[in-house]
Design a protein around this motif. Structure first.
Motif, PDB file in Angstrom:
ATOM      1  N   SER A  65     -19.535 -22.332 -89.636  1.00 45.41           N
ATOM      2  CA  SER A  65     -19.790 -21.487 -90.543  1.00 45.41           C
ATOM      3  C   SER A  65     -19.432 -19.359 -89.588  1.00 45.41           C
ATOM      4  N   CYS A  66     -19.930 -19.399 -88.320  1.00 44.31           N
ATOM      5  CA  CYS A  66     -19.940 -18.193 -88.150  1.00 44.31           C
ATOM      6  C   CYS A  66     -18.249 -18.147 -87.301  1.00 44.31           C
ATOM      7  N   LEU A  67     -17.195 -19.154 -86.922  1.00 43.82           N
ATOM      8  CA  LEU A  67     -16.341 -18.445 -86.992  1.00 43.82           C
ATOM      9  C   LEU A  67     -15.161 -18.418 -88.302  1.00 43.82           C
ATOM     10  N   LEU A  68     -15.426 -18.823 -89.677  1.00 43.73           N
ATOM     11  CA  LEU A  68     -14.890 -18.326 -90.333  1.00 43.73           C
ATOM     12  C   LEU A  68     -14.483 -17.017 -90.433  1.00 43.73           C
ATOM     13  N   TRP A  69     -15.394 -16.026 -89.945  1.00 45.28           N
ATOM     14  CA  TRP A  69     -14.952 -14.935 -90.627  1.00 45.28           C
ATOM     15  C   TRP A  69     -13.456 -14.028 -89.461  1.00 45.28           C
ATOM     16  N   ILE A  70     -13.062 -14.966 -88.881  1.00 43.70           N
ATOM     17  CA  ILE A  70     -11.683 -15.077 -87.815  1.00 43.70           C
ATOM     18  C   ILE A  70     -10.860 -14.575 -88.595  1.00 43.70           C
ATOM     19  N   PRO A  71     -10.333 -13.692 -88.028  1.00 50.01           N
ATOM     20  CA  PRO A  71      -8.748 -13.275 -88.862  1.00 50.01           C
ATOM     21  C   PRO A  71      -7.791 -14.082 -88.634  1.00 50.01           C
ATOM     22  N   LYS A  72      -7.504 -14.490 -89.810  1.00 48.26           N
ATOM     23  CA  LYS A  72      -5.346 -15.332 -89.406  1.00 48.26           C
ATOM     24  C   LYS A  72      -6.363 -17.236 -89.014  1.00 48.26           C
ATOM     25  N   LYS A  73      -6.949 -17.269 -88.552  1.00 49.56           N
ATOM     26  CA  LYS A  73      -7.340 -18.715 -87.514  1.00 49.56           C
ATOM     27  C   LYS A  73      -8.997 -18.606 -87.419  1.00 49.56           C
ATOM     28  N   LEU A 112     -10.596 -22.661 -87.716  1.00 49.06           N
ATOM     29  CA  LEU A 112     -11.718 -23.434 -87.100  1.00 49.06           C
ATOM     30  C   LEU A 112     -12.366 -23.799 -87.671  1.00 49.06           C
ATOM     31  N   PHE A 113     -13.248 -22.910 -88.862  1.00 45.08           N
ATOM     32  CA  PHE A 113     -14.153 -23.194 -90.250  1.00 45.08           C
ATOM     33  C   PHE A 113     -13.910 -24.874 -89.810  1.00 45.08           C
ATOM     34  N   ALA A 114     -13.109 -25.050 -90.539  1.00 45.89           N
ATOM     35  CA  ALA A 114     -12.716 -26.518 -91.950  1.00 45.89           C
ATOM     36  C   ALA A 114     -12.329 -27.727 -90.276  1.00 45.89           C
ATOM     37  N   VAL A 115     -12.762 -27.467 -89.517  1.00 40.68           N
ATOM     38  CA  VAL A 115     -12.477 -28.334 -88.356  1.00 40.68           C
ATOM     39  C   VAL A 115     -13.518 -28.730 -87.687  1.00 40.68           C
ATOM     40  N   ARG A 137      -3.636 -23.928 -96.891  1.00 37.66           N
ATOM     41  CA  ARG A 137      -3.442 -22.380 -96.111  1.00 37.66           C
ATOM     42  C   ARG A 137      -4.424 -21.747 -97.942  1.00 37.66           C
ATOM     43  N   LYS A 138      -5.525 -22.502 -98.262  1.00 35.14           N
ATOM     44  CA  LYS A 138      -6.610 -21.967-100.038  1.00 35.14           C
ATOM     45  C   LYS A 138      -8.104 -21.944 -99.042  1.00 35.14           C
ATOM     46  N   ALA A 139      -8.397 -20.244 -99.102  1.00 36.24           N
ATOM     47  CA  ALA A 139      -9.789 -20.334 -98.635  1.00 36.24           C
ATOM     48  C   ALA A 139     -10.884 -20.914 -99.219  1.00 36.24           C
ATOM     49  N   GLY A 140     -10.434 -20.353-100.617  1.00 40.83           N
ATOM     50  CA  GLY A 140     -11.255 -21.510-101.594  1.00 40.83           C
ATOM     51  C   GLY A 140     -11.447 -22.304-101.903  1.00 40.83           C
ATOM     52  N   LEU A 141     -10.723 -23.560-101.615  1.00 43.54           N
ATOM     53  CA  LEU A 141     -10.395 -25.029-101.444  1.00 43.54           C
ATOM     54  C   LEU A 141     -11.370 -25.553-100.551  1.00 43.54           C
TER      55      LEU A 141
END
Length: 138
Positions: A52-60, A64-67, A120-124
């Motif tokens: 959850s914290c890594l979600l806000w890192i640009p591009k990757k 990282l969040f999903a993994v 590469r769909k953040a919402g999904l």
């Protein structure tokens, strides 16, 4: 504590047979099981929070969040295997009353990773993570 052990191991009302004693003698002790459960559950929670914290890192961040979120959920599920054993856990997960929740949860685990890596769909990815949570709570 002994009653809790009997309930979690599935021997609440029955007397241990010779085969049950052999199985118990080759498995982990109750203290080791409890330590494994706590460690695995803590790792799962930490991975989910880290994701959850890594979600806000640009591009990757999405990948990282999903993994990490998916690994956290897998570790949390694995933690209960320490308490009741892997075969009993799998049997309970695929009982008719829990079958739909198990299928939804496993499908959402896979779809979370697919939406992060390939689509590469953040919402999904967020939607599938929410569905993972609800399926696990169900």
């Amino acid at each position: 504590m002994d009653k809790l052990k009997r309930v979690l191991s599935g021997r609440d009302a029955e007397e241990p047979s010779g085969l049950a004693e052999v199985i118990d003698s080759t498995s982990l002790s109750w203290g080791t099981r409890l330590k494994g459960f706590i460690a695995c559950f803590a790792i799962g929670c930490l991975c989910s929070i880290l994701g959850s914290c890594l979600l806000w890192i640009p591009k990757k961040g999405l990948v990282l969040f999903a993994v990490f979120y998916t690994l956290g959920n897998i570790a949390s599920i694995g933690s209960t295997m320490f308490l009741m054993g892997p075969m009993k856990q799998l049997k309970r997960m695929f009982e008719p009353t829990r079958l739909i929740a198990t299928i939804v949860m496993l499908l959402c685990l896979i779809l979370t990773l697919c939406s992060a890596f390939w689509w590469r769909k953040a919402g999904l990815a967020l939607l599938f993570c929410i569905l993972q949570f609800f399926a696990m709570a169900w």
